[in-house]
Design an enzyme around this catalytic site. Sequence first.
Site, PDB file in Angstrom:
ATOM      1  N   GLY A   1      54.931  26.393  33.412  1.00 33.98           N
ATOM      2  CA  GLY A   1      55.224  27.656  34.095  1.00 33.98           C
ATOM      3  C   GLY A   1      56.342  27.492  35.106  1.00 33.98           C
ATOM      4  O   GLY A   1      56.387  28.182  36.132  1.00 33.98           O
TER       5      GLY A   1
ATOM      6  N   GLY B   1      58.377  30.421  36.498  1.00 34.56           N
ATOM      7  CA  GLY B   1      57.624  31.506  37.134  1.00 34.56           C
ATOM      8  C   GLY B   1      57.776  31.549  38.648  1.00 34.56           C
ATOM      9  O   GLY B   1      58.569  30.795  39.224  1.00 34.56           O
ATOM     10  N   GLN B   2      57.004  32.440  39.268  1.00 28.76           N
ATOM     11  CA  GLN B   2      57.161  32.674  40.715  1.00 28.76           C
ATOM     12  C   GLN B   2      56.905  31.398  41.528  1.00 28.76           C
ATOM     13  O   GLN B   2      57.702  31.039  42.381  1.00 28.76           O
ATOM     14  CB  GLN B   2      56.201  33.779  41.184  1.00 28.76           C
ATOM     15  CG  GLN B   2      56.480  34.234  42.616  1.00 28.76           C
ATOM     16  CD  GLN B   2      55.314  34.966  43.271  1.00 28.76           C
ATOM     17  OE1 GLN B   2      54.189  34.937  42.773  1.00 28.76           O
ATOM     18  NE2 GLN B   2      55.586  35.613  44.376  1.00 28.76           N
TER      19      GLN B   2
ATOM     20  N   TYR C   1      41.458  38.376  34.088  1.00 26.77           N
ATOM     21  CA  TYR C   1      42.109  37.357  34.916  1.00 26.77           C
ATOM     22  C   TYR C   1      41.059  36.559  35.703  1.00 26.77           C
ATOM     23  O   TYR C   1      41.041  35.331  35.692  1.00 26.77           O
ATOM     24  CB  TYR C   1      43.077  38.048  35.876  1.00 26.77           C
ATOM     25  CG  TYR C   1      43.835  37.125  36.795  1.00 26.77           C
ATOM     26  CD1 TYR C   1      44.805  36.273  36.300  1.00 26.77           C
ATOM     27  CD2 TYR C   1      43.599  37.135  38.167  1.00 26.77           C
ATOM     28  CE1 TYR C   1      45.521  35.436  37.155  1.00 26.77           C
ATOM     29  CE2 TYR C   1      44.307  36.314  39.018  1.00 26.77           C
ATOM     30  CZ  TYR C   1      45.266  35.466  38.510  1.00 26.77           C
ATOM     31  OH  TYR C   1      45.969  34.648  39.345  1.00 26.77           O
TER      32      TYR C   1
END
Length: 320
Positions: free
Chosen positions: A8, A11-12, A142
């Site tokens: 990831g 990603g952020q 989630y």
Amino acid sequence: MKKILVTGAAGQIGSELTMTLRKKYGNENIIATGHKTKPDETLLESGPFHFIDCTEIHTVAEIIKRYKVDTIYHLASVLSAVAEEKPQLAWNVNMTGLYTVLEVAREYECHVFAPSSIGAFGPTTPLNNTPQDTTQRPNTMYGITKVAGELLCDYYFKRFGVDTRGVRYPGLISYKTPPGGGTTDYAVEIYYAAVGQRKYTCYLKEGTYLDMMYMPDALKAAIELMEANPARLKHRNAFNVTAMSVAPEDITAEIRKTLPEFTIDYEIDPLRQAIADSWPNKMDDTAAREEWGWKPEYELDSMTKDMMEKISQRLKINMD
Ligand code: SER
């Protein structure tokens, strides 16, 4: 010298964590991986980067063997709002991805950082001063993947001795890479809108309190936990960590100290409001403070000052 795999990485969190780890441990020692999102040039050019699918065990194992990786920061994950739109995708990425990483870590004896989230709590959790160990019955895909992930990480530690560690991140605020479809994204959007348009339409109601944290503290939490003395860790995974508990009007008031003309209005998104309402207002992070010395540096005022300065530089907009 450490050899670290980051999943990831575009990603952020990943985009900033990769660069922080490269500064700390050397560019070549941090193997960044992503799926589809193209990382920025700095990340791409400063060290190894591979496009992989982290649910494919052979692909992940290949990278671990090739680079002799000893530590994995597993950040690839589908965030809460997207997970409600695409629950099957979220299950696959969040669960199969984590299972794959843990299996490879077991086989090749890697240390693993796998973050959980405030999303691992649900409507029956005490929402104020949410304890470290408490009821976790989330009602979102989630949240379900995050609770299951916490348990799976504990299991791999107890059963196989894999050194798994993790925190429950609150909403993360940063100016570099946008979050990809979470419930707390408003807290990033509001700063860009304030600097760019001087107004923002918020999809969460006034009075919606959630834990938040500025990205430098989120990176610090990950690295400090991975460097903590394991003998001190009574919990290993899923430490509550927070830096501030804020509602949209609190951020608005702080922004107005620099931009008095900034205005906010509200158009509620029922999906994200329902998710936010089921999450803690404020977590108790005493366990993290006691077991590995967690202490955030940024509060709402210092974070807001930094966000506004950095965004105005990025957008080349003068705030005077
Ligand atoms: N920021 C995340 C989300 O909103 C929470 O972990 O989905």
